[in-house]
Write an enzyme that holds these catalytic residues in place. Sequence first.
Site, PDB file in Angstrom:
ATOM      1  CD  GLU A   3      -2.862  -1.095   2.389  1.00 45.92           C
ATOM      2  OE1 GLU A   3      -3.927  -0.472   2.340  1.00 45.92           O
ATOM      3  OE2 GLU A   3      -2.487  -1.715   3.377  1.00 45.92           O
ATOM      4  CG  HIS A  16      -8.805   5.768   2.243  1.00 49.06           C
ATOM      5  ND1 HIS A  16      -8.760   5.622   0.871  1.00 49.06           N
ATOM      6  CD2 HIS A  16      -8.200   4.666   2.746  1.00 49.06           C
ATOM      7  CE1 HIS A  16      -8.163   4.478   0.576  1.00 49.06           C
ATOM      8  NE2 HIS A  16      -7.805   3.878   1.691  1.00 49.06           N
ATOM      9  NE  ARG A  44      -4.373   4.628   9.720  1.00 50.69           N
ATOM     10  CZ  ARG A  44      -4.940   3.672   8.986  1.00 50.69           C
ATOM     11  NH1 ARG A  44      -4.656   2.412   9.213  1.00 50.69           N
ATOM     12  NH2 ARG A  44      -5.800   3.982   8.046  1.00 50.69           N
ATOM     13  NE  ARG A  70      -4.338   5.214   3.365  1.00 50.31           N
ATOM     14  CZ  ARG A  70      -4.823   4.295   4.144  1.00 50.31           C
ATOM     15  NH1 ARG A  70      -5.393   4.642   5.271  1.00 50.31           N
ATOM     16  NH2 ARG A  70      -4.740   3.041   3.809  1.00 50.31           N
ATOM     17  CG  HIS A  74      -9.787   5.856   6.291  1.00 48.37           C
ATOM     18  ND1 HIS A  74     -10.757   4.905   6.067  1.00 48.37           N
ATOM     19  CD2 HIS A  74      -8.610   5.176   6.403  1.00 48.37           C
ATOM     20  CE1 HIS A  74     -10.196   3.703   6.028  1.00 48.37           C
ATOM     21  NE2 HIS A  74      -8.896   3.837   6.254  1.00 48.37           N
TER      22      HIS A  74
HETATM   23  P1  FAD Z   1     -13.476  -0.595  16.434  1.00 44.32           P
HETATM   24  O1  FAD Z   1     -13.196  -1.800  15.646  1.00 44.32           O
HETATM   25  O2  FAD Z   1     -14.071   0.553  15.733  1.00 44.32           O
HETATM   26  O3  FAD Z   1     -14.456  -0.981  17.620  1.00 44.32           O
HETATM   27  C1  FAD Z   1     -15.011   0.020  18.429  1.00 44.32           C
HETATM   28  C2  FAD Z   1     -15.869  -0.650  19.466  1.00 44.32           C
HETATM   29  O4  FAD Z   1     -16.157   0.261  20.505  1.00 44.32           O
HETATM   30  C3  FAD Z   1     -17.210  -1.149  18.961  1.00 44.32           C
HETATM   31  O5  FAD Z   1     -17.464  -2.406  19.526  1.00 44.32           O
HETATM   32  C4  FAD Z   1     -18.202  -0.144  19.527  1.00 44.32           C
HETATM   33  O6  FAD Z   1     -19.491  -0.688  19.773  1.00 44.32           O
HETATM   34  C5  FAD Z   1     -17.530   0.195  20.830  1.00 44.32           C
HETATM   35  N1  FAD Z   1     -17.927   1.477  21.391  1.00 44.32           N
HETATM   36  C6  FAD Z   1     -17.615   2.713  20.948  1.00 44.32           C
HETATM   37  N2  FAD Z   1     -18.159   3.641  21.753  1.00 44.32           N
HETATM   38  C7  FAD Z   1     -18.824   2.973  22.720  1.00 44.32           C
HETATM   39  C8  FAD Z   1     -19.603   3.375  23.828  1.00 44.32           C
HETATM   40  N3  FAD Z   1     -19.845   4.663  24.125  1.00 44.32           N
HETATM   41  N4  FAD Z   1     -20.152   2.413  24.615  1.00 44.32           N
HETATM   42  C9  FAD Z   1     -19.965   1.098  24.316  1.00 44.32           C
HETATM   43  N5  FAD Z   1     -19.245   0.675  23.288  1.00 44.32           N
HETATM   44  C10 FAD Z   1     -18.676   1.595  22.494  1.00 44.32           C
HETATM   45  N6  FAD Z   1      -6.770  -0.385   9.328  1.00 44.32           N
HETATM   46  C11 FAD Z   1      -5.799  -1.234   8.936  1.00 44.32           C
HETATM   47  O7  FAD Z   1      -4.802  -1.409   9.651  1.00 44.32           O
HETATM   48  N7  FAD Z   1      -5.907  -1.906   7.759  1.00 44.32           N
HETATM   49  C12 FAD Z   1      -6.970  -1.755   6.927  1.00 44.32           C
HETATM   50  O8  FAD Z   1      -7.036  -2.397   5.893  1.00 44.32           O
HETATM   51  C13 FAD Z   1      -7.998  -0.864   7.315  1.00 44.32           C
HETATM   52  N8  FAD Z   1      -9.057  -0.656   6.508  1.00 44.32           N
HETATM   53  C14 FAD Z   1     -10.088   0.124   6.959  1.00 44.32           C
HETATM   54  C15 FAD Z   1     -11.233   0.254   6.175  1.00 44.32           C
HETATM   55  C16 FAD Z   1     -12.308   0.994   6.637  1.00 44.32           C
HETATM   56  C17 FAD Z   1     -13.544   1.128   5.774  1.00 44.32           C
HETATM   57  C18 FAD Z   1     -12.230   1.629   7.899  1.00 44.32           C
HETATM   58  C19 FAD Z   1     -13.385   2.428   8.415  1.00 44.32           C
HETATM   59  C20 FAD Z   1     -11.081   1.524   8.669  1.00 44.32           C
HETATM   60  C21 FAD Z   1     -10.005   0.778   8.205  1.00 44.32           C
HETATM   61  N9  FAD Z   1      -8.851   0.643   8.969  1.00 44.32           N
HETATM   62  C22 FAD Z   1      -7.861  -0.202   8.558  1.00 44.32           C
HETATM   63  C23 FAD Z   1      -8.776   1.207  10.311  1.00 44.32           C
HETATM   64  C24 FAD Z   1      -9.099   0.104  11.324  1.00 44.32           C
HETATM   65  O9  FAD Z   1     -10.144  -0.705  10.825  1.00 44.32           O
HETATM   66  C25 FAD Z   1      -9.524   0.665  12.660  1.00 44.32           C
HETATM   67  O10 FAD Z   1      -8.620   1.631  13.074  1.00 44.32           O
HETATM   68  C26 FAD Z   1      -9.532  -0.433  13.712  1.00 44.32           C
HETATM   69  O11 FAD Z   1     -10.310  -1.516  13.277  1.00 44.32           O
HETATM   70  C27 FAD Z   1     -10.063   0.106  15.012  1.00 44.32           C
HETATM   71  O12 FAD Z   1     -10.241  -0.968  15.891  1.00 44.32           O
HETATM   72  P2  FAD Z   1     -10.714  -0.675  17.369  1.00 44.32           P
HETATM   73  O13 FAD Z   1     -10.758  -1.991  18.053  1.00 44.32           O
HETATM   74  O14 FAD Z   1      -9.884   0.400  17.935  1.00 44.32           O
HETATM   75  O15 FAD Z   1     -12.194  -0.064  17.213  1.00 44.32           O
HETATM   76  C1  SIN Z   2      -7.252   0.464   2.713  1.00 42.47           C
HETATM   77  O1  SIN Z   2      -7.493  -0.729   2.526  1.00 42.47           O
HETATM   78  O2  SIN Z   2      -6.970   1.271   1.828  1.00 42.47           O
HETATM   79  C2  SIN Z   2      -7.321   0.957   4.110  1.00 42.47           C
HETATM   80  C3  SIN Z   2      -6.098   0.562   4.791  1.00 42.47           C
HETATM   81  C4  SIN Z   2      -5.962   1.342   6.051  1.00 42.47           C
HETATM   82  O3  SIN Z   2      -6.764   2.215   6.334  1.00 42.47           O
HETATM   83  O4  SIN Z   2      -4.991   1.065   6.756  1.00 42.47           O
END
Ligand code: FAD
Ligand code: SIN
Length: 524
Positions: free
Chosen positions: A113, A241, A384, A288, A349
């Site tokens: 990437e 993004h 990032r 990005r 993003h």
């Molecule tokens: P999340 O997976 O967002 O989980 C948040 C949790 O907190 C959920 O369960 C929610 O219910 C809970 N929560 C929030 N607020 C509250 C509240 N007030 N009370 C109770 N529960 C709450 N990153 C990469 O490294 N590679 C990728 O390929 C990539 N692709 C992506 C594609 C998309 C479309 C998106 C949106 C993001 C992408 N990212 C990627 C970023 C990555 O997915 C996220 O940064 C990561 O998954 C965040 O994980 P997390 O566990 O911190 O939070």
């Molecule tokens: C993507 O697949 O382009 C998202 C990857 C990321 O947000 O890290």
Amino acid sequence: MRKKVDFLVIGSGIAGLSFALKVADHGEVCIISKNKAEETATKYAQGGIAAVMYTPDTYEKHIRDTMIAGDELSNPEIVRIAITESTDRIKELIEWGTQFDKKDSGQYDLAKEGGHSEYRVLHHKDSTGLEIQRALLCQVQKHPNISLYENYFTVDLITQHHLNIEVNKKTNDVKCYGAYVLNPETKEIDTILSKITLLATGGAGNVYSTTTNPELATGDGVAMVYRAKGIIEKMEFIQFHPTSLNNPGETPSFLITETMRGFGGILKSHSGEKFMNKYDERGSLAPRDIVARAIDTEMKISGDDFVFLDCTHLDENKLITEFPTIYAKCLSIGIDITKEMIPVIPAAHYTCGGIKVDEYARSSIENLYASGECSSTGLHGANRLASNSLLESAVFSHRASIDSIKKRSSITYCNEVPDWDSSGTVLNEEMVLITQTHQELQSIMSNYVGIVRSNLRLRRALDRLQIIYRETEELYNKSILTTQICELRNLINIAFLIIKMAQNRKESRGLHYSIDYPKTRNNI
Ligand code: FAD
Ligand code: SIN
């Protein structure tokens, strides 16, 4: 309800679930999620998870790429920790049942990437997050010490403030005793006392009108810590993004993964020009911030609402095999990506800043840890590197588990915590007060605090924010609490933090670009 648990985990994405699995043999764990547990940003991750797996890649190369992407604002010690621990964390995800794609040779199929100098992104087709979420949740559901509370909304952290002891930003002994959560069945606020609390609440993309983030990304954890007088940092660095599908009216915006550009996709203008080469020698695969700003500039110059990602020159069968989700999604709106270019626009993003934590994910509040997108470990700096965030969650949840397991036995519950007082509040019967304000907020942030900023735009944004802050606080104080009013209040907190931190950064750096400070490196 009043409940006591050893480990309270707020969030059921990769950060929350991987922590829960690690501490569960050492005490009772309660995971709270505000939706169904599988509905997280983790689930939507497409590209994959970055890690050093084979030569010619090395930890040093991944460290260097991360520092460059972060515009040298990342913490070198934290970067080294995250990258050198990457291989072990990947092995663990695999042991928990995650299936990453392999080549015929049996080696993992690594993608590339923007900003990566080597192929190092492990993936499961173009739905890596869904696969990780599935595997982790399956393990969590099997563990007898873990309970999952779905559709519970965490309203606030409990600290000395709730015992009527004054807490302010200078008090450096704020302690977390658990959290107040909105019970979806009784509609009342329950008290959960915990020895250790981990915030894993994800990002805050919904502060902008166009975002790839699911609706749940409202910055709740960051706002809660800010209200509890914990330290928040680097909120000015919001990653846009470059390529979300331009499909007006669809929220969240569907992501077109960067690995498509790693696979050979090329950004083009409406006239067919490969415009990225004007901005950066790495072309469509530049980091990005550079690509998103270039697209923003092109759209402003041409007046077009979007640009294109062209994949029509790529091998048709491979394109469909590698990107089945994107192929199907585009086809569903009438675009055959093997024959037609994909219309794309930048979308908010990733929230690079957040709750400041140290190398063991400890926040500035005692017994409170933060991991994943809500945290600011120092890995991302001013930007990032793609696919470093899933990795960051796995690494720092692991480290949080090591530290908190050691600490748990020396912590006692704070039984003096009072239950939530909702006296004098009434049901808000006008949802429009919330929905309209949310739209106003998104419009302020998108127009004045987006990819390109200026001192004047930031000042305007703050002036307007102050009005909706005042109105929303008034409404909050008199309302019976609902998820919607709490989320709106949190998003206003987030907007305030982004604007204030953007105002304080008197330079253009990484993701924060201001026309008033144009002459720093990496700028277009
Ligand atoms: P999340 O997976 O967002 O989980 C948040 C949790 O907190 C959920 O369960 C929610 O219910 C809970 N929560 C929030 N607020 C509250 C509240 N007030 N009370 C109770 N529960 C709450 N990153 C990469 O490294 N590679 C990728 O390929 C990539 N692709 C992506 C594609 C998309 C479309 C998106 C949106 C993001 C992408 N990212 C990627 C970023 C990555 O997915 C996220 O940064 C990561 O998954 C965040 O994980 P997390 O566990 O911190 O939070
Ligand atoms: C993507 O697949 O382009 C998202 C990857 C990321 O947000 O890290």
